[in-house]
Design a protein around this motif. Structure first.
Motif, PDB file in Angstrom:
ATOM      1  N   GLY A  25       0.814  -1.211   0.000  1.00  0.00           N
ATOM      2  CA  GLY A  25       0.000   0.000   0.000  1.00  0.00           C
ATOM      3  C   GLY A  25       0.844   1.256   0.000  1.00  0.00           C
ATOM      4  N   ARG A  26       1.858   1.229   0.820  1.00  0.00           N
ATOM      5  CA  ARG A  26       2.746   2.384   0.937  1.00  0.00           C
ATOM      6  C   ARG A  26       3.409   2.696  -0.396  1.00  0.00           C
ATOM      7  NH1 ARG A  26       4.129   5.138   5.760  1.00  0.00           N
ATOM      8  NH2 ARG A  26       5.533   3.673   6.715  1.00  0.00           N
ATOM      9  N   LEU A  27       3.934   1.672  -1.033  1.00  0.00           N
ATOM     10  CA  LEU A  27       4.619   1.850  -2.305  1.00  0.00           C
ATOM     11  C   LEU A  27       3.668   2.402  -3.365  1.00  0.00           C
ATOM     12  CD1 LEU A  27       6.804  -1.354  -2.390  1.00  0.00           C
ATOM     13  CD2 LEU A  27       7.543   0.996  -2.064  1.00  0.00           C
ATOM     14  N   ALA A  28       2.475   1.838  -3.396  1.00  0.00           N
ATOM     15  CA  ALA A  28       1.492   2.298  -4.376  1.00  0.00           C
ATOM     16  C   ALA A  28       1.222   3.783  -4.167  1.00  0.00           C
ATOM     17  CB  ALA A  28       0.200   1.505  -4.228  1.00  0.00           C
ATOM     18  N   GLU A  29       1.113   4.138  -2.913  1.00  0.00           N
ATOM     19  CA  GLU A  29       0.828   5.530  -2.584  1.00  0.00           C
ATOM     20  C   GLU A  29       1.994   6.426  -2.992  1.00  0.00           C
ATOM     21  OE1 GLU A  29      -0.108   5.924   1.489  1.00  0.00           O
ATOM     22  OE2 GLU A  29      -1.188   7.823   1.212  1.00  0.00           O
ATOM     23  N   LEU A  30       3.197   6.018  -2.646  1.00  0.00           N
ATOM     24  CA  LEU A  30       4.391   6.790  -2.979  1.00  0.00           C
ATOM     25  C   LEU A  30       4.560   6.914  -4.482  1.00  0.00           C
ATOM     26  CD1 LEU A  30       6.962   5.447  -0.382  1.00  0.00           C
ATOM     27  CD2 LEU A  30       5.792   7.657  -0.405  1.00  0.00           C
ATOM     28  N   ALA A  31       4.117   5.888  -5.184  1.00  0.00           N
ATOM     29  CA  ALA A  31       4.254   5.890  -6.639  1.00  0.00           C
ATOM     30  C   ALA A  31       3.223   6.820  -7.271  1.00  0.00           C
ATOM     31  CB  ALA A  31       4.098   4.470  -7.179  1.00  0.00           C
ATOM     32  N   GLY A  32       2.304   7.297  -6.433  1.00  0.00           N
ATOM     33  CA  GLY A  32       1.307   8.216  -6.946  1.00  0.00           C
ATOM     34  C   GLY A  32       0.024   7.519  -7.375  1.00  0.00           C
ATOM     35  N   TRP A  33      -0.137   6.261  -6.960  1.00  0.00           N
ATOM     36  CA  TRP A  33      -1.341   5.511  -7.315  1.00  0.00           C
ATOM     37  C   TRP A  33      -1.947   4.880  -6.065  1.00  0.00           C
ATOM     38  CZ3 TRP A  33      -3.241   5.000 -12.389  1.00  0.00           C
ATOM     39  CH2 TRP A  33      -2.444   5.599 -13.361  1.00  0.00           C
ATOM     40  N   HIS A  36      -3.770   1.122  -5.045  1.00  0.00           N
ATOM     41  CA  HIS A  36      -3.360   0.163  -6.072  1.00  0.00           C
ATOM     42  C   HIS A  36      -2.371  -0.846  -5.497  1.00  0.00           C
ATOM     43  CE1 HIS A  36      -4.831   1.958 -10.006  1.00  0.00           C
ATOM     44  NE2 HIS A  36      -5.333   2.706  -9.067  1.00  0.00           N
ATOM     45  N   SER A  37      -2.529  -1.143  -4.257  1.00  0.00           N
ATOM     46  CA  SER A  37      -1.607  -2.064  -3.591  1.00  0.00           C
ATOM     47  C   SER A  37      -1.530  -3.422  -4.290  1.00  0.00           C
ATOM     48  CB  SER A  37      -2.041  -2.262  -2.148  1.00  0.00           C
ATOM     49  OG  SER A  37      -3.411  -2.592  -2.094  1.00  0.00           O
ATOM     50  N   ARG A  38      -2.674  -3.884  -4.752  1.00  0.00           N
ATOM     51  CA  ARG A  38      -2.687  -5.209  -5.376  1.00  0.00           C
ATOM     52  C   ARG A  38      -1.814  -5.249  -6.610  1.00  0.00           C
ATOM     53  NH1 ARG A  38      -8.535  -7.242  -4.409  1.00  0.00           N
ATOM     54  NH2 ARG A  38      -7.527  -9.068  -5.183  1.00  0.00           N
ATOM     55  N   VAL A  40       0.828  -3.546  -7.151  1.00  0.00           N
ATOM     56  CA  VAL A  40       2.239  -3.581  -6.764  1.00  0.00           C
ATOM     57  C   VAL A  40       2.649  -5.040  -6.586  1.00  0.00           C
ATOM     58  CG1 VAL A  40       3.898  -2.995  -4.977  1.00  0.00           C
ATOM     59  CG2 VAL A  40       2.166  -1.341  -5.650  1.00  0.00           C
ATOM     60  N   GLY A  41       1.797  -5.761  -5.913  1.00  0.00           N
ATOM     61  CA  GLY A  41       2.069  -7.171  -5.696  1.00  0.00           C
ATOM     62  C   GLY A  41       2.150  -7.923  -7.011  1.00  0.00           C
ATOM     63  N   HIS A  42       1.240  -7.611  -7.876  1.00  0.00           N
ATOM     64  CA  HIS A  42       1.213  -8.278  -9.181  1.00  0.00           C
ATOM     65  C   HIS A  42       2.506  -8.014  -9.934  1.00  0.00           C
ATOM     66  CE1 HIS A  42      -0.804 -10.205 -12.544  1.00  0.00           C
ATOM     67  NE2 HIS A  42      -0.268  -9.289 -13.317  1.00  0.00           N
ATOM     68  N   LEU A  43       2.973  -6.798  -9.803  1.00  0.00           N
ATOM     69  CA  LEU A  43       4.213  -6.404 -10.477  1.00  0.00           C
ATOM     70  C   LEU A  43       5.376  -7.253  -9.991  1.00  0.00           C
ATOM     71  CD1 LEU A  43       3.369  -3.720 -11.972  1.00  0.00           C
ATOM     72  CD2 LEU A  43       5.409  -2.772 -10.960  1.00  0.00           C
ATOM     73  N   LEU A  44       5.541  -7.292  -8.695  1.00  0.00           N
ATOM     74  CA  LEU A  44       6.662  -8.029  -8.111  1.00  0.00           C
ATOM     75  C   LEU A  44       6.569  -9.517  -8.408  1.00  0.00           C
ATOM     76  CD1 LEU A  44       6.879  -6.225  -4.684  1.00  0.00           C
ATOM     77  CD2 LEU A  44       8.193  -5.820  -6.759  1.00  0.00           C
ATOM     78  N   GLY A  45       5.365  -9.961  -8.629  1.00  0.00           N
ATOM     79  CA  GLY A  45       5.176 -11.378  -8.897  1.00  0.00           C
ATOM     80  C   GLY A  45       5.401 -11.740 -10.356  1.00  0.00           C
ATOM     81  N   HIS A  46       5.486 -10.745 -11.190  1.00  0.00           N
ATOM     82  CA  HIS A  46       5.663 -11.015 -12.614  1.00  0.00           C
ATOM     83  C   HIS A  46       6.809 -10.223 -13.197  1.00  0.00           C
ATOM     84  CE1 HIS A  46       1.615 -12.305 -11.691  1.00  0.00           C
ATOM     85  NE2 HIS A  46       1.642 -13.045 -12.751  1.00  0.00           N
ATOM     86  N   LEU A  47       7.889 -10.156 -12.436  1.00  0.00           N
ATOM     87  CA  LEU A  47       9.063  -9.450 -12.928  1.00  0.00           C
ATOM     88  C   LEU A  47       9.690 -10.209 -14.086  1.00  0.00           C
ATOM     89  CD1 LEU A  47      10.762  -8.398  -9.590  1.00  0.00           C
ATOM     90  CD2 LEU A  47       9.558  -6.960 -11.225  1.00  0.00           C
ATOM     91  N   ARG A  57      11.918  -7.091   0.452  1.00  0.00           N
ATOM     92  CA  ARG A  57      11.723  -5.979   1.385  1.00  0.00           C
ATOM     93  C   ARG A  57      10.332  -5.392   1.274  1.00  0.00           C
ATOM     94  NH1 ARG A  57      17.357  -3.705  -0.580  1.00  0.00           N
ATOM     95  NH2 ARG A  57      18.654  -5.370   0.253  1.00  0.00           N
ATOM     96  N   VAL A  58       9.484  -6.016   0.516  1.00  0.00           N
ATOM     97  CA  VAL A  58       8.096  -5.565   0.414  1.00  0.00           C
ATOM     98  C   VAL A  58       7.195  -6.548   1.154  1.00  0.00           C
ATOM     99  CG1 VAL A  58       6.219  -4.967  -1.120  1.00  0.00           C
ATOM    100  CG2 VAL A  58       8.584  -4.555  -1.823  1.00  0.00           C
ATOM    101  N   VAL A  59       6.520  -6.040   2.168  1.00  0.00           N
ATOM    102  CA  VAL A  59       5.657  -6.907   2.968  1.00  0.00           C
ATOM    103  C   VAL A  59       4.226  -6.379   2.962  1.00  0.00           C
ATOM    104  CG1 VAL A  59       7.567  -7.554   4.447  1.00  0.00           C
ATOM    105  CG2 VAL A  59       6.109  -5.621   5.060  1.00  0.00           C
ATOM    106  N   GLY A  60       3.328  -7.162   3.492  1.00  0.00           N
ATOM    107  CA  GLY A  60       1.930  -6.754   3.527  1.00  0.00           C
ATOM    108  C   GLY A  60       1.686  -5.791   4.686  1.00  0.00           C
ATOM    109  N   ALA A  61       0.464  -5.287   4.769  1.00  0.00           N
ATOM    110  CA  ALA A  61       0.124  -4.355   5.839  1.00  0.00           C
ATOM    111  C   ALA A  61       0.383  -4.996   7.193  1.00  0.00           C
ATOM    112  CB  ALA A  61      -1.334  -3.949   5.725  1.00  0.00           C
ATOM    113  N   GLY A  62       0.897  -4.205   8.111  1.00  0.00           N
ATOM    114  CA  GLY A  62       1.152  -4.722   9.440  1.00  0.00           C
ATOM    115  C   GLY A  62       2.402  -5.579   9.510  1.00  0.00           C
TER     116      GLY A  62
END
Length: 107
Positions: A25-33, A36-38, A40-47, A57-62
DNA sequence: ATAATGACCTCCA
DNA sequence: GTGGAGGCCATTA
């Protein structure tokens, strides 16, 4: 989804210092979107091959590190611990301590 | 156009 | 701590 989204996110992930973590969530927000947390996850999963980013270094909420559906759920934990990240008893990351960015430190 | 799906999130029982 | 419901948004069938 404009390419800049992927660029922004991957750029941010690459800038997470070792031993620190951020959330989807944080990354999505910082990226300006925001919200769009999901994706971000999709991205990392399909590099694409060749592109290497510290996805561990990317973890879920909490501070959750689950990686649902994947066999190597402990792999991420291993990598993080190897970087000096101490997980809580419940196997989660203390974002207060390892969260990035931590305030106005850097971005 | 509708329905299903996804490395998610938050709230509540 | 665990599990389910509802919400989120782009992509794909």
């Amino acid at each position: 989804m404009p390419p800049e989204f992927a660029r922004a996110v991957l750029g941010l992930v690459a800038r997470i210092p070792p031993g620190r973590v951020s959330t989807y969530g944080r990354l999505a927000e910082l990226a300006g979107w925001p919200r769009h947390s999901r994706h971000v996850g999709h991205l990392l999963g399909h590099l694409p091959d060749g592109v290497s980013v510290p996805w561990q270094r990317v973890v879920g909420a909490g501070g959750r590190i689950a990686r649902p559906g994947t066999p190597g759920a402990d792999y991420q934990r291993l990598l993080l611990e190897h970087e000096g990240v101490v997980l809580s008893a419940s196997g989660r990351v203390d974002l207060k301590r390892y969260g990035w960015p931590a305030a106005a430190e850097d971005v």
